[in-house]
Design a protein around this motif. Structure first.
Motif, mmCIF file in Angstrom:
data_model
loop_
_atom_site.group_PDB
_atom_site.id
_atom_site.type_symbol
_atom_site.label_atom_id
_atom_site.label_comp_id
_atom_site.label_asym_id
_atom_site.label_seq_id
_atom_site.Cartn_x
_atom_site.Cartn_y
_atom_site.Cartn_z
ATOM 1 N N GLY A 65 -13.107 -5.178 23.390
ATOM 2 C CA GLY A 65 -12.538 -6.225 22.548
ATOM 3 C C GLY A 65 -13.493 -6.702 21.468
ATOM 4 N N LEU A 66 -14.613 -6.001 21.298
ATOM 5 C CA LEU A 66 -15.570 -6.358 20.256
ATOM 6 C C LEU A 66 -15.148 -5.801 18.904
ATOM 7 C CD1 LEU A 66 -18.863 -5.654 22.265
ATOM 8 C CD2 LEU A 66 -17.648 -7.827 21.990
ATOM 9 N N GLU A 67 -14.312 -4.765 18.917
ATOM 10 C CA GLU A 67 -13.737 -4.180 17.703
ATOM 11 C C GLU A 67 -12.236 -4.024 17.909
ATOM 12 O OE1 GLU A 67 -15.179 -3.466 14.909
ATOM 13 O OE2 GLU A 67 -17.330 -3.338 15.359
ATOM 14 N N LEU A 68 -11.474 -4.201 16.857
ATOM 15 C CA LEU A 68 -10.032 -3.989 16.917
ATOM 16 C C LEU A 68 -9.701 -2.589 16.402
ATOM 17 C CD1 LEU A 68 -8.599 -7.361 15.538
ATOM 18 C CD2 LEU A 68 -8.535 -6.542 17.901
ATOM 19 N N PRO A 69 -8.819 -1.853 17.071
ATOM 20 C CA PRO A 69 -8.437 -0.534 16.552
ATOM 21 C C PRO A 69 -7.659 -0.676 15.243
ATOM 22 C CG PRO A 69 -7.091 -1.125 18.447
ATOM 23 C CD PRO A 69 -8.158 -2.163 18.348
ATOM 24 N N ILE B 44 -5.570 5.941 19.488
ATOM 25 C CA ILE B 44 -6.512 4.981 18.921
ATOM 26 C C ILE B 44 -7.265 5.592 17.737
ATOM 27 C CG2 ILE B 44 -8.660 3.721 19.362
ATOM 28 C CD1 ILE B 44 -6.246 2.408 20.556
ATOM 29 N N THR B 45 -7.252 4.859 16.632
ATOM 30 C CA THR B 45 -8.020 5.240 15.445
ATOM 31 C C THR B 45 -8.804 4.022 14.970
ATOM 32 O OG1 THR B 45 -6.484 6.979 14.734
ATOM 33 C CG2 THR B 45 -7.864 5.988 13.027
ATOM 34 N N LYS B 46 -10.048 4.241 14.567
ATOM 35 C CA LYS B 46 -10.856 3.159 14.018
ATOM 36 C C LYS B 46 -11.505 3.625 12.727
ATOM 37 C CE LYS B 46 -12.912 -0.834 13.790
ATOM 38 N NZ LYS B 46 -12.140 -2.079 13.524
ATOM 39 N N LYS B 47 -11.271 2.858 11.652
ATOM 40 C CA LYS B 47 -11.839 3.191 10.347
ATOM 41 C C LYS B 47 -12.757 2.061 9.876
ATOM 42 C CE LYS B 47 -7.855 5.971 8.911
ATOM 43 N NZ LYS B 47 -6.763 6.145 7.917
#
Length: 366
Positions: A50-54, A8-11
């Motif tokens: 589910g409040l943010e998408l990866p 999982i990465t979130k930018k």
């Protein structure tokens, strides 16, 4: 519910909040996401919710990929730091709200409200509004509202940050007991290491979006994967000393007052990134691993007391030796004073590479 995060990465606008995170959370576990502010723990929780998408990677619930599943369809209960109660509704109505959204029959709703109110010890508060409650009572209501729909996953985002110390301890003990009783897979975000150590089955420690270690509290404390882990856990914090190995002894860097020697046989060399050939490194000694010896023949070094801090059953001594300063956590068996020269010995010494920390693959302590 088994939760798996795979790479999982979130930018956010060029900033990487979470980087390549891969972990498995077992069914019925309570896992704490721990780390300093800005380390990515709340972002990770938001992606699970589910409040943010990866940006990259996949999230699985019991083997099912849920990246595109809406938050309301993930069968989760979530508790926030600010309680997020509806101020115009009574406690009963706040707890009832998620059941109304499911169009549950009134008689069934009443039964579940009573059950949760009894569980959270708020039965006498059902007709009050949030503004009439203390912080601890509001948090109980928020937890009750999350539990009333019997979710498969419970997510808590620093839920006790606004409470006083005694109430935090009381509520976290209750949450731990309740979680075990219900068997709900639970993820708890906190920056408080003592909170994480006291209630979790495993801790996921993060720094700057990168996992540093994922293991049980005991394994993380006694077998830190790197310098950051060793320094983050522990109160008072671990002592770090630059050193080198020479003739099977640990020689602490000379600060102009002679070289301090430590026993090489008490060293733990198994830390990530440290090779057997490496001779220049940092020694980490936890304050509770330093004790007052009976005399010079039983000691590893002597030091002068420069500060004394009394905390109930223990005393923290700040000691200066060969220009280095160490904190020792000792018992009340002697009246220590500033300027006293005492003989000290160590139980265990951790060794780390001299510069930087290594990233962990998340398997330490599995």
């Amino acid at each position: 519910m088994v939760i798996i995060l795979k790479n999982i990465t979130k930018k956010f606008r060029g900033t990487t909040a979470v980087k390549g995170l891969s972990v498995e959370i077992r069914e019925g576990e309570l896992v704490c996401l721990l780390g300093p502010s800005g380390c990515g723990k709340s972002t990770t929780l938001s992606m699970i919710a589910g409040l943010e998408l990866p940006t990259e990677g996949d999230i699985f619930f019991d083997g099912k990929r849920v990246n595109q599943v809406e938050a309301e369809d993930r069968d989760i209960g979530m508790v926030f730091q600010n309680y997020a109660l509806y101020p115009h509704m009574t406690v009963r109505q706040n707890i009832e709200f998620p059941l109304r959204m499911r169009h549950m029959a009134k008689a069934q709703r009443e039964e579940k409200i009573r059950e949760v109110a009894r569980m959270m010890q708020i039965e006498e508060l059902l007709n009050r509004r949030p503004g009439q409650l203390s912080g601890g009572q509001q948090q109980r209501v928020a937890i009750g509202r999350a539990l009333v729909k019997q979710p498969k996953i419970l997510l808590l985002d620093e839920p006790f940050s606004n409470l006083d110390a005694r109430l935090r301890i009381e509520l976290r003990d209750e949450i731990r007991s309740l979680q075990k009783q219900l068997g709900i897979t639970t993820i708890f975000v906190t920056h408080d290491q003592e909170e994480a150590m006291s209630i979790s089955d495993r801790i996921l420690l993060m720094k700057e979006g990168v996992m540093q270690q994922y293991s049980s509290p005991k394994d993380m404390y006694t077998h830190p994967a790197n310098r950051f882990t060793a320094g983050f856990l522990g109160n008072p914090p671990i002592n770090f000393l630059p050193c080198r190995i020479a003739e099977e002894k640990l020689m602490v860097r000379d600060c102009g007052q002679g070289c301090m020697e430590l026993p090489g046989e008490k060293c733990v060399r198994g830390q990530a990134g440290l090779t057997e050939e490496q001779t220049v490194m940092e020694a980490g000694i936890r304050p509770e691993d330093i004790y007052v010896a009976d005399g010079p023949e039983h000691s590893d070094f002597e030091g002068k007391v420069i500060a004394v801090q009394t905390l109930g059953k223990e005393i923290y001594l700040k000691v200066e030796t060969c220009g280095n300063r160490l904190t020792a956590c000792v018992s009340w068996d002697h009246n220590y004073g500033i300027g006293d020269v005492i003989y000290l010995a160590v139980k265990k010494i951790y060794l780390f590479p001299e510069k930087g920390e290594t990233e962990c693959d998340g398997k330490a302590g599995e």
